[in-house]
Write an enzyme that holds these catalytic residues in place. Structure first.
Site, PDB file in Angstrom:
ATOM      1  N   ARG A  42     -44.526  24.036 -32.413  1.00  0.00           N
ATOM      2  CA  ARG A  42     -45.269  22.510 -32.406  1.00  0.00           C
ATOM      3  C   ARG A  42     -44.146  22.145 -33.032  1.00  0.00           C
ATOM      4  O   ARG A  42     -44.541  22.235 -34.469  1.00  0.00           O
ATOM      5  CB  ARG A  42     -46.137  22.049 -32.161  1.00  0.00           C
ATOM      6  CG  ARG A  42     -46.090  20.459 -32.131  1.00  0.00           C
ATOM      7  CD  ARG A  42     -47.416  19.739 -31.234  1.00  0.00           C
ATOM      8  NE  ARG A  42     -47.021  19.551 -30.241  1.00  0.00           N
ATOM      9  CZ  ARG A  42     -48.170  18.950 -29.136  1.00  0.00           C
ATOM     10  NH1 ARG A  42     -49.207  18.499 -29.988  1.00  0.00           N
ATOM     11  NH2 ARG A  42     -47.659  18.912 -28.224  1.00  0.00           N
ATOM     12  N   ASP A  90     -46.671   7.078 -22.067  1.00  0.00           N
ATOM     13  CA  ASP A  90     -47.306   7.917 -23.563  1.00  0.00           C
ATOM     14  C   ASP A  90     -47.486   6.689 -24.190  1.00  0.00           C
ATOM     15  O   ASP A  90     -47.112   6.089 -24.749  1.00  0.00           O
ATOM     16  CB  ASP A  90     -45.824   9.077 -23.929  1.00  0.00           C
ATOM     17  CG  ASP A  90     -46.110   9.518 -24.458  1.00  0.00           C
ATOM     18  OD1 ASP A  90     -47.414   9.745 -25.382  1.00  0.00           O
ATOM     19  OD2 ASP A  90     -45.369  10.502 -25.379  1.00  0.00           O
ATOM     20  N   ARG A 128     -52.104  22.416 -17.472  1.00  0.00           N
ATOM     21  CA  ARG A 128     -51.477  22.108 -19.018  1.00  0.00           C
ATOM     22  C   ARG A 128     -51.501  23.879 -18.887  1.00  0.00           C
ATOM     23  O   ARG A 128     -50.436  24.832 -19.312  1.00  0.00           O
ATOM     24  CB  ARG A 128     -51.725  22.519 -20.779  1.00  0.00           C
ATOM     25  CG  ARG A 128     -50.785  20.956 -20.550  1.00  0.00           C
ATOM     26  CD  ARG A 128     -50.003  20.653 -20.500  1.00  0.00           C
ATOM     27  NE  ARG A 128     -49.508  21.143 -21.530  1.00  0.00           N
ATOM     28  CZ  ARG A 128     -48.833  20.677 -22.787  1.00  0.00           C
ATOM     29  NH1 ARG A 128     -50.088  19.434 -22.913  1.00  0.00           N
ATOM     30  NH2 ARG A 128     -48.592  21.409 -24.278  1.00  0.00           N
ATOM     31  N   GLN A 137     -44.764  21.018 -21.082  1.00  0.00           N
ATOM     32  CA  GLN A 137     -45.649  19.164 -20.547  1.00  0.00           C
ATOM     33  C   GLN A 137     -45.011  18.640 -18.628  1.00  0.00           C
ATOM     34  O   GLN A 137     -45.310  18.370 -18.531  1.00  0.00           O
ATOM     35  CB  GLN A 137     -45.561  18.028 -21.636  1.00  0.00           C
ATOM     36  CG  GLN A 137     -46.416  16.798 -20.968  1.00  0.00           C
ATOM     37  CD  GLN A 137     -48.727  17.237 -20.990  1.00  0.00           C
ATOM     38  OE1 GLN A 137     -48.440  17.522 -21.411  1.00  0.00           O
ATOM     39  NE2 GLN A 137     -48.625  17.296 -19.920  1.00  0.00           N
TER      40      GLN A 137
HETATM   41  N1  NVA Z   1     -44.929  11.670 -27.543  1.00  0.00           N
HETATM   42  C1  NVA Z   1     -46.110  12.004 -28.092  1.00  0.00           C
HETATM   43  C2  NVA Z   1     -46.198  13.110 -26.970  1.00  0.00           C
HETATM   44  C3  NVA Z   1     -47.968  13.428 -27.502  1.00  0.00           C
HETATM   45  C4  NVA Z   1     -48.194  14.780 -26.728  1.00  0.00           C
HETATM   46  C5  NVA Z   1     -46.007  12.411 -29.333  1.00  0.00           C
HETATM   47  O1  NVA Z   1     -44.998  13.344 -29.230  1.00  0.00           O
HETATM   48  O2  NVA Z   1     -46.449  12.413 -30.186  1.00  0.00           O
HETATM   49  N1   CP Z   2     -50.373  16.625 -24.049  1.00  0.00           N
HETATM   50  C1   CP Z   2     -50.104  17.143 -25.240  1.00  0.00           C
HETATM   51  O1   CP Z   2     -49.352  17.958 -25.566  1.00  0.00           O
HETATM   52  O2   CP Z   2     -51.648  17.062 -25.382  1.00  0.00           O
HETATM   53  P1   CP Z   2     -51.654  17.776 -27.268  1.00  0.00           P
HETATM   54  O3   CP Z   2     -51.021  16.807 -28.329  1.00  0.00           O
HETATM   55  O4   CP Z   2     -53.419  17.625 -27.368  1.00  0.00           O
HETATM   56  O5   CP Z   2     -51.609  19.371 -27.873  1.00  0.00           O
END
Ligand code: NVA
Ligand code: CP
Length: 320
Positions: A102, A231, A299, A132
């Site tokens: 991430r 979102d 997920r 996702q």
């Molecule tokens: N658009 C959001 C998604 C979180 C799962 C972010 O990047 O924070």
């Molecule tokens: N939807 C999602 O990716 O959630 P987290 O940020 O909690 O991993």
């Protein structure tokens, strides 16, 4: 070596097989005879940003596939003391059999692909969140396909409307995944947050641009939609721009009125975490058309299917 950085890294046939496999893994989770394609493997789960669902579902998922998951917060690595991403990728490749990352910039993932020598899975970047979007399509297909029927085929011709920050990773990923699977996608948000050129170029490179349109009018987007999706308005890394975003995105809250325009059979989806009162009302989150917790659960099953598919592809490539 195969990686999963974006939705189109799997062929459509492979995507369909992943949905089928996710359904089988979901059904057979309690069975003792489930396949263990990651047996004897250690996978690093590297997080440059916060996470609840992704972190836990990957940790549990790698373990359930027979592997050993190591959660590595980027802050605890030498990365934050100046070691380069390239060196980190080279060194971790000597220990691990794969990495799930991430990141902030999408380039971090590309560096791990280029400099490392193990499969890389995108667990969200500023550009895309493909684990996702695959999960979300699978979750819709579970609702729409006939029992035991074609999951991927059930998506064809359906319309997904996304509200809010239409330049964010989720908007990009849903548009790319949805269009790739044969859906129509409407991105609805304020001027100034239109899809970026980098994203529209990506869509065009797969000849998918005609299946995606942008509008600033929420009622227009909701009319005829099979799914309303939203979102957060302030994605991770965008906190400095919070005030302006909330002000501009206010007209795009998903309300019951908007969901009712889509109709009684429409679904409401959100990748979570949600901020009730901003991008969606609590009433919509609680509505029986809301399937946000099915999404969250899926997920696990979908990512296990993705990791299994990658393992199979990479094993085959090694034998050649
Ligand atoms: N658009 C959001 C998604 C979180 C799962 C972010 O990047 O924070
Ligand atoms: N939807 C999602 O990716 O959630 P987290 O940020 O909690 O991993």
């Amino acid at each position: 070596m195969r990686h999963f950085l974006k939705e189109t890294d799997f062929s459509r046939a492979e995507m369909a097989a992943i949905f089928k496999s996710a359904a089988a893994l979901k059904k057979g989770r309690a069975s003792k005879r489930v396949p263990k394609p990651l047996s004897e493997q250690s996978w690093g789960l590297i997080f440059f940003k916060k996470s609840t669902r992704t972190r836990v579902s990957f940790q549990v998922g790698v373990w359930e596939l027979g592997g050993h998951p190591l959660v590595l917060n980027a802050d605890d690595l030498q990365l934050t003391r100046g070691e380069t991403e390239a060196d980190t990728a080279r060194v971790l490749s000597r220990f691990l059999h794969g990495v799930v990352i991430r990141s902030f910039g999408h380039e971090t993932l590309e560096t791990f692909v280029k400099e490392g020598s193990v499969p890389v899975v995108n667990a969200l970047s500023d550009f895309l969140h493909p684990c996702q979007s695959y999960t979300d399509l699978f979750t819709m297909a579970e609702r729409w396909a006939k029992k035991g029927g074609d999951l991927m085929g059930s998506l064809k011709g359906k319309t997904l409307a996304f509200f809010g920050d239409t330049a964010c990773n989720m908007a990009n990923s849903l548009a790319l995944a949805g269009a790739y699977a044969g859906m129509k996608v409407v991105l609805c948000g304020p001027k100034g947050f239109e899809p970026t050129k980098k994203f529209t170029d990506l869509l065009k490179s797969y000849k998918l641009e005609k299946q995606v349109r942008f509008t600033t009018d929420p009622a227009d987007a909701a009319k005829g939609a099979d799914v309303l999706y939203t979102d957060v308005w302030v994605s991770m890394g965008m906190e400095g721009d919070e005030k302006r975003r909330i002000k501009q995105m206010r007209p795009y809250t998903v309300t019951k009125k908007l969901l009712d325009i889509a109709g009684k059979n429409a679904l409401f989806m959100h990748c979570l975490p949600a901020h009730a009162g901003l991008e969606v009302t609590q009433q919509v989150l609680d509505d029986k058309r809301s399937i946000v917790y099915d999404q969250a659960e899926n997920r696990l099953h979908t990512q296990k299917a993705i990791l299994s598919a990658l393992a199979a592809c990479n094993k085959k490539a090694k034998r050649k």
